[in-house]
Design a protein around this motif. Structure first.
Motif, PDB file in Angstrom:
ATOM      1  N   LYS A 248       0.736  -1.116  -0.026  1.00  0.00           N
ATOM      2  CA  LYS A 248       0.035   0.111   0.021  1.00  0.00           C
ATOM      3  C   LYS A 248       0.883   1.221  -0.020  1.00  0.00           C
ATOM      4  O   LYS A 248       0.517   2.189  -0.630  1.00  0.00           O
ATOM      5  N   ARG A 249       1.908   1.307   1.050  1.00  0.00           N
ATOM      6  CA  ARG A 249       2.710   2.426   0.866  1.00  0.00           C
ATOM      7  C   ARG A 249       3.344   2.619  -0.391  1.00  0.00           C
ATOM      8  O   ARG A 249       3.675   3.852  -0.989  1.00  0.00           O
ATOM      9  N   VAL A 250       3.878   1.609  -1.239  1.00  0.00           N
ATOM     10  CA  VAL A 250       4.539   1.697  -2.504  1.00  0.00           C
ATOM     11  C   VAL A 250       3.384   2.306  -3.500  1.00  0.00           C
ATOM     12  O   VAL A 250       3.818   3.246  -4.254  1.00  0.00           O
ATOM     13  N   PHE A 251       2.243   1.467  -3.594  1.00  0.00           N
ATOM     14  CA  PHE A 251       1.432   1.899  -4.769  1.00  0.00           C
ATOM     15  C   PHE A 251       0.424   2.968  -4.604  1.00  0.00           C
ATOM     16  O   PHE A 251      -0.025   3.565  -5.445  1.00  0.00           O
ATOM     17  N   LEU A 252      -0.188   3.032  -3.347  1.00  0.00           N
ATOM     18  CA  LEU A 252      -1.118   3.978  -3.097  1.00  0.00           C
ATOM     19  C   LEU A 252      -0.462   5.279  -2.578  1.00  0.00           C
ATOM     20  O   LEU A 252      -1.120   6.244  -2.975  1.00  0.00           O
ATOM     21  N   ASP A 253       0.243   4.997  -1.497  1.00  0.00           N
ATOM     22  CA  ASP A 253       0.746   6.254  -0.963  1.00  0.00           C
ATOM     23  C   ASP A 253       1.973   6.857  -1.749  1.00  0.00           C
ATOM     24  O   ASP A 253       2.476   7.787  -1.332  1.00  0.00           O
ATOM     25  N   LYS A 254       2.532   6.102  -2.471  1.00  0.00           N
ATOM     26  CA  LYS A 254       3.796   6.606  -3.472  1.00  0.00           C
ATOM     27  C   LYS A 254       4.813   6.732  -2.449  1.00  0.00           C
ATOM     28  O   LYS A 254       5.667   7.788  -2.867  1.00  0.00           O
ATOM     29  N   ALA A 255       5.171   6.130  -1.454  1.00  0.00           N
ATOM     30  CA  ALA A 255       6.190   6.461  -0.304  1.00  0.00           C
ATOM     31  C   ALA A 255       7.280   5.745  -0.762  1.00  0.00           C
ATOM     32  O   ALA A 255       8.385   6.508  -0.238  1.00  0.00           O
ATOM     33  N   ALA A 256       7.548   4.956  -1.552  1.00  0.00           N
ATOM     34  CA  ALA A 256       8.840   4.437  -1.839  1.00  0.00           C
ATOM     35  C   ALA A 256       8.919   4.160  -3.385  1.00  0.00           C
ATOM     36  O   ALA A 256       8.208   4.494  -4.253  1.00  0.00           O
ATOM     37  N   GLU A 257      10.302   3.621  -3.662  1.00  0.00           N
ATOM     38  CA  GLU A 257      10.600   3.628  -5.154  1.00  0.00           C
ATOM     39  C   GLU A 257       9.944   2.588  -5.759  1.00  0.00           C
ATOM     40  O   GLU A 257       9.301   2.270  -6.799  1.00  0.00           O
ATOM     41  N   GLY A 258      10.160   1.451  -5.071  1.00  0.00           N
ATOM     42  CA  GLY A 258       9.691   0.050  -5.793  1.00  0.00           C
ATOM     43  C   GLY A 258       8.951  -1.018  -4.766  1.00  0.00           C
ATOM     44  O   GLY A 258       9.364  -0.745  -3.571  1.00  0.00           O
ATOM     45  N   PRO A 259       8.348  -1.742  -5.251  1.00  0.00           N
ATOM     46  CA  PRO A 259       7.709  -2.871  -4.317  1.00  0.00           C
ATOM     47  C   PRO A 259       8.724  -3.668  -3.721  1.00  0.00           C
ATOM     48  O   PRO A 259       9.781  -3.841  -4.446  1.00  0.00           O
ATOM     49  N   PRO A 260       8.393  -4.356  -2.560  1.00  0.00           N
ATOM     50  CA  PRO A 260       9.013  -5.303  -1.935  1.00  0.00           C
ATOM     51  C   PRO A 260       9.035  -6.738  -3.138  1.00  0.00           C
ATOM     52  O   PRO A 260       8.021  -6.823  -3.568  1.00  0.00           O
ATOM     53  N   ASP A 261      10.358  -7.351  -2.922  1.00  0.00           N
ATOM     54  CA  ASP A 261      10.168  -8.731  -3.515  1.00  0.00           C
ATOM     55  C   ASP A 261       9.861  -9.665  -2.617  1.00  0.00           C
ATOM     56  O   ASP A 261      10.368  -9.787  -1.679  1.00  0.00           O
ATOM     57  N   LEU A 262       8.725 -10.323  -3.070  1.00  0.00           N
ATOM     58  CA  LEU A 262       8.043 -11.521  -1.970  1.00  0.00           C
ATOM     59  C   LEU A 262       8.496 -12.765  -2.529  1.00  0.00           C
ATOM     60  O   LEU A 262       8.513 -13.036  -3.736  1.00  0.00           O
ATOM     61  N   ARG A 263       8.709 -13.852  -1.539  1.00  0.00           N
ATOM     62  CA  ARG A 263       9.017 -15.063  -2.015  1.00  0.00           C
ATOM     63  C   ARG A 263       7.820 -15.793  -1.314  1.00  0.00           C
ATOM     64  O   ARG A 263       7.443 -15.496  -0.158  1.00  0.00           O
ATOM     65  N   PHE A 264       7.176 -16.844  -1.599  1.00  0.00           N
ATOM     66  CA  PHE A 264       6.408 -17.816  -1.299  1.00  0.00           C
ATOM     67  C   PHE A 264       6.853 -19.171  -1.483  1.00  0.00           C
ATOM     68  O   PHE A 264       7.699 -19.570  -2.265  1.00  0.00           O
ATOM     69  N   SER A 265       6.671 -20.157  -0.289  1.00  0.00           N
ATOM     70  CA  SER A 265       6.772 -21.356  -0.437  1.00  0.00           C
ATOM     71  C   SER A 265       5.250 -22.040  -0.162  1.00  0.00           C
ATOM     72  O   SER A 265       4.743 -21.921   0.838  1.00  0.00           O
ATOM     73  N   LEU A 266       4.861 -22.540  -1.120  1.00  0.00           N
ATOM     74  CA  LEU A 266       3.565 -23.473  -1.192  1.00  0.00           C
ATOM     75  C   LEU A 266       2.534 -22.564  -0.640  1.00  0.00           C
ATOM     76  O   LEU A 266       1.840 -22.753   0.056  1.00  0.00           O
ATOM     77  N   GLY A 267       2.419 -21.145  -1.309  1.00  0.00           N
ATOM     78  CA  GLY A 267       1.349 -20.271  -0.875  1.00  0.00           C
ATOM     79  C   GLY A 267       1.685 -19.540   0.316  1.00  0.00           C
ATOM     80  O   GLY A 267       1.173 -18.292   0.765  1.00  0.00           O
ATOM     81  N   ARG A 268       2.730 -20.039   1.205  1.00  0.00           N
ATOM     82  CA  ARG A 268       2.982 -19.149   2.408  1.00  0.00           C
ATOM     83  C   ARG A 268       4.178 -18.208   2.157  1.00  0.00           C
ATOM     84  O   ARG A 268       5.179 -18.328   1.478  1.00  0.00           O
ATOM     85  N   LEU A 269       4.173 -16.945   2.663  1.00  0.00           N
ATOM     86  CA  LEU A 269       5.218 -15.987   2.738  1.00  0.00           C
ATOM     87  C   LEU A 269       6.357 -16.666   3.263  1.00  0.00           C
ATOM     88  O   LEU A 269       6.276 -16.911   4.463  1.00  0.00           O
ATOM     89  N   SER A 270       7.722 -16.588   2.360  1.00  0.00           N
ATOM     90  CA  SER A 270       8.641 -16.927   3.059  1.00  0.00           C
ATOM     91  C   SER A 270       9.900 -16.044   3.079  1.00  0.00           C
ATOM     92  O   SER A 270      10.841 -16.457   3.775  1.00  0.00           O
TER      93      SER A 270
END
Ligand code: SF4
Length: 354
Positions: A248-270
């Motif tokens: 939200k901070r990145v896309f709606l509030d335009k507070a930072a340069e780029g989105p975080p890179d996210l990794r998932f393992s079997l659908g769970r945030l890892s």
């Protein structure tokens, strides 16, 4: 007063207390005045107390009870509460009964005229709406219109939302977000059987379209089709809250340069890799764990019992609540950005050593 369709209106018990319409006081009071429009819905969402097949009482929506008051009394009390800053927003939550659209228009007008110019009005309508109806709700005075998606994958959407089609809802939202920038909200419910990856990518796509997201934790309600289902695991909910907040901070509030890179393992945030550690660290405050959605909306006790650790905090967190929530969110999640990993884990260690 000309609110013909609305002689009497149901307001949430907390709202009744803040407005002085009822003597009951609650510990965490709503910052937004909630009214419920219509009862016993024509739709059949499996989690909802007002669904067609639900056996829950008529005065229930989510965990909250909704006593009824004359519309004129409500308007007067709301005007006074808005005038002295007791409420920051008013929201009409529409149950899809016959005549719902006309009643919603009347409700938005009633709220709009009662609260005065400085307090915005939201309306939570249905993602089965037509775009002209959304336009008319805005015309009547709604600053934001929520079109709730609720269930976060196609199959769940179909089975939980009474056979409706998710892609239709998503295209309505896309079209509305394009036509009415920054004025569309949605609701997403965690814990209906979706993966963390599914709810997070859906939230991310909403933010990228400029759509505000109200995150809810599934709450089993007696009398509903999902009464026996367990609410979501709190650690999992904390991960979803944290990542949604960063996005939200990145896309709606335009507070930072780029989105975080996210990794998932079997659908769970890892894993999370952050691009701007300093700023993101600052963002890892308790705000991530507060109620999300339209500004000024805190929905106390929608998802939680008094005395329980809240899924959504309806107020700023205390420092030890922030520590606990962050520890839960980051349990088993790798943080790749050195600056953040070091700063945050040092903070967590320091706080837990206190
Ligand atoms: S986020 Fe809150 S104010 Fe906005 S539509 Fe949903 S319940 Fe209403």
């Amino acid at each position: 007063m000309g609110h013909d369709e609305l002689d009497r209106v149901r307001v949430s018990a907390g709202t009744a207390s803040v407005l002085g319409l009822s003597p009951i006081t609650s510990f965490d009071e709503p910052t937004c005045a909630y009214v419920m429009i219509g009862e016993r819905c024509a739709h059949d969402c499996a989690f909802c107390a007002q669904a067609r097949s639900s056996a829950a009482p008529n005065d229930r929506l989510s965990r909250v009870t909704w006593p009824e008051f004359p519309a004129d009394d409500l308007a007067q009390a709301l005007g006074a509460a808005a005038g002295d800053g007791r409420v920051q927003r008013a929201c009409a939550q529409v149950v899809g009964a016959p005549g719902a659209f006309e009643r919603s228009i009347a409700a938005v007008k009633l709220l709009r005229s009662a609260v005065g110019p400085s307090v915005p009005v939201s309306v939570s309508y249905s993602a089965t709406a037509r775009i002209e109806q959304v336009a008319a709700l805005m015309e009547a005075g709604a600053e934001k219109v929520a079109l709730p998606i609720d269930a976060c994958n196609e199959q769940l959407y179909r089975s939980i939302k009474g056979g409706h089609d998710m892609s239709r809802a998503l295209s309505l939202i896309r079209e509305c977000a394009r036509r009415f920038p920054e004025r569309i909200s949605t609701h997403l419910i965690a814990g209906l059987g979706e993966t963390e990856e599914e709810i997070i990518s859906l939230a991310s796509s909403m933010y990228q379209q400029g759509v505000t997201v109200g995150l809810f934790a599934f709450t089993p309600l007696p009398g509903t089709r999902l009464a026996q289902r367990q609410p979501p695991d709190l650690n999992s909910y904390r991960r979803i809250q944290l990542v949604c907040y960063l996005l939200k901070r990145v896309f709606l509030d335009k507070a930072a340069e780029g989105p975080p890179d996210l990794r998932f393992s079997l659908g769970r945030l890892s894993g999370i890799a952050l691009r701007r550690p300093a700023e993101e660290t600052a963002g890892l405050s308790g705000e991530a764990f507060q109620t999300s959605g339209c500004p000024g909306c805190n929905r106390p006790y929608y998802n939680e019992r008094p005395g329980q650790i809240p899924y959504n905090y309806p107020r700023p967190l205390t420092p030890s609540e922030v520590d606990d929530a962050l520890t839960m969110a980051l349990d088993g999640v790798e943080l790749d950005r050195v600056g953040l990993a070091q700063t945050e884990s040092a903070n967590i260690e320091r706080r837990s050593a206190r």
